[in-house]
Design an enzyme around this catalytic site. Structure first.
Site, short mmCIF file in Angstrom:
data_model
loop_
_atom_site.label_atom_id
_atom_site.label_comp_id
_atom_site.label_asym_id
_atom_site.label_seq_id
_atom_site.Cartn_x
_atom_site.Cartn_y
_atom_site.Cartn_z
N CYS A 121 0.88 -1.23 0.08
CA CYS A 121 -0.05 0.03 -0.09
C CYS A 121 0.95 1.47 0.24
O CYS A 121 1.76 1.38 0.65
CB CYS A 121 -0.71 -0.05 1.24
N VAL A 162 -7.17 0.44 4.05
CA VAL A 162 -5.95 0.36 4.89
C VAL A 162 -5.36 1.57 4.20
O VAL A 162 -5.54 2.18 3.04
CB VAL A 162 -5.27 -0.85 4.43
N GLU A 214 -7.74 7.45 7.01
CA GLU A 214 -7.37 8.68 6.11
C GLU A 214 -6.16 9.16 6.42
O GLU A 214 -5.45 9.77 7.36
CB GLU A 214 -8.22 10.04 6.27
N SER A 215 -5.03 9.23 5.25
CA SER A 215 -3.51 9.52 5.19
C SER A 215 -3.27 10.82 5.84
O SER A 215 -2.49 11.20 6.53
CB SER A 215 -3.07 9.38 3.90
N1 LIG Z 1 -7.81 7.81 1.24
C1 LIG Z 1 -7.48 6.82 1.87
C2 LIG Z 1 -7.15 5.78 0.52
C3 LIG Z 1 -6.73 4.45 1.20
C4 LIG Z 1 -6.59 3.37 0.07
O1 LIG Z 1 -7.05 3.73 -0.82
N2 LIG Z 1 -6.05 2.44 0.42
C5 LIG Z 1 -6.16 1.13 -0.36
C6 LIG Z 1 -5.11 0.24 -0.57
S1 LIG Z 1 -3.77 1.16 -0.85
C7 LIG Z 1 -7.31 0.27 -0.07
O2 LIG Z 1 -7.41 0.05 1.11
N3 LIG Z 1 -8.07 -0.37 -0.96
C8 LIG Z 1 -9.32 -1.22 -0.87
C9 LIG Z 1 -10.35 -0.90 -1.32
O3 LIG Z 1 -10.55 0.12 -2.06
O4 LIG Z 1 -11.51 -1.50 -1.30
C10 LIG Z 1 -6.18 7.01 2.72
O5 LIG Z 1 -5.64 8.38 2.32
O6 LIG Z 1 -5.83 6.58 3.56
#
Ligand SMILES: N[C@@H](CCC(=O)N[C@@H](CS)C(=O)NCC(=O)O)C(=O)O
Length: 225
Positions: A16, A56, A68-69
Site C-alpha cells: 500500500c 487500509v 485517512e492518510s
Molecule cells: N483515502 C485513503 C485511501 C486508502 C486506500 O485507497 N487504500 C487502498 C489500499 S492502498 C485500499 O484499502 N483499497 C481497498 C479498497 O478500496 O477496497 C487514505 O488516504 O488512507
C-alpha cells in the site's frame, strides 16, 4: 520528543502506498510503532470494525482507530516535537493543496497499471504527463525536497508515487521524467532518503513486481512482452 506513552500500530497491506507515507513520518519523527499486514482480498472480521471506509491503512493509537492518510500524518506530526509542515499558514496551505494534487497522481498511477482499456491507458498516460509537467514548470523550485532542504509531510506523500514510477519505467518508457530536472532531483532525493527507504519492507520491489504482473491490464501485458 517521542510519544512513548502511546502505542501506535499500523494495519495495512504490504504494498500500500498510503502506509508508506505513515511509516516515513513515524520513522522521521522517531515514533516507535508496530505494523500488521493483512490480506486485502480476505480481510479478517475485526478489520471492518476499525475501518469505516474498509480501506487500509488504519493507525491504532492505544487501540483506537484513525483512518485517512492526511489526517493521520498531521496527527502524528502534531503530537511530536517539531513540525514536518511549513509553519507559515499560507505555505502550509500550499503544501496541502499540492498534497491533494499528489493524491490524484497516485490514483491515476494506480489506474495506469490496472486498466485493461487501451483508450483509458492512453488518457491516463497523457494526464499524468501533464501533471508532471505542471509540477516541473509551475511548482518545483529546484530544491532537493519540496520546501527546500528539509523533509516534510508532502515529501512523504510523493515518495510512494516516485517509487511506483521507478518500477513502471523498467518495463515501459512513459518519458515522465525526461527533461524534467527538478522532478528528477526531487525523486532521487526522496528515494535515497533514509525514512523513505525504511518505509517499505526489504522485499518490496520483488513483491511489487509480482503484484504488477498479476494484474489483468495493458501494463502487465507490456511487462510480459
Ligand atoms: N483515502 C485513503 C485511501 C486508502 C486506500 O485507497 N487504500 C487502498 C489500499 S492502498 C485500499 O484499502 N483499497 C481497498 C479498497 O478500496 O477496497 C487514505 O488516504 O488512507
Amino acid at each position: 520528543m517521542v510519544m512513548e506513552e502511546k502505542k501506535f500500530e499500523l494495519v495495512s497491506f504490504a504494498l500500500c502506498p498510503y502506509v508508506q507515507r505513515a511509516r516515513a513520518i513515524l520513522i522521521e519523527k522517531n515514533i516507535k510503532h508496530d505494523i500488521k499486514f493483512i490480506d486485502l482480498d480476505s480481510p479478517p472480521e475485526w478489520f471492518f470494525d476499525i475501518s469505516p471506509m474498509e480501506k487500509v491503512p488504519v493507525l491504532l493509537v492505544d487501540g483506537k482507530p484513525l483512518f485517512e492518510s492526511m489526517v493521520r500524518g498531521e496527527y502524528l506530526d502534531e503530537v511530536t516535537e517539531g513540525s514536518l509542515h511549513p509553519l507559515d499558514p499560507f505555505d502550509k496551505a500550499v503544501n496541502r493543496a499540492w498534497i491533494e494534487y499528489g493524491n490524484t497522481i497516485l490514483s491515476e498511477t494506480y489506474d495506469l497499471f490496472t486498466t485493461s482499456d487501451e483508450k483509458r491507458f492512453k488518457q491516463i498516460t497523457a494526464s499524468l504527463d501533464e501533471k508532471f509537467d505542471t509540477l516541473e514548470d509551475e511548482c518545483l523550485q529546484g530544491t532537493p525536497f519540496f520546501n527546500g532542504d528539509k523533509f516534510a509531510i508532502i515529501d512523504a506523500v510523493y515518495a510512494p508515487v516516485f517509487r511506483f514510477h521507478i518500477a513502471l519505467a523498467q518495463y515501459n518508457d512513459f518519458g515522465f521524467f525526461d527533461d524534467r530536472p527538478q522532478l528528477c532531483l526531487w525523486r532521487d532525493t526522496l528515494l535515497s532518503y533514509d525514512a523513505v527507504i525504511k518505509s517499505v519492507p526489504e522485499d518490496y520491489a520483488n513483491e511489487l513486481d509480482v503484484y504488477l504482473r498479476k494484474q489483468d491490464s495493458i501494463f502487465s501485458s507490456k511487462m510480459k512482452a
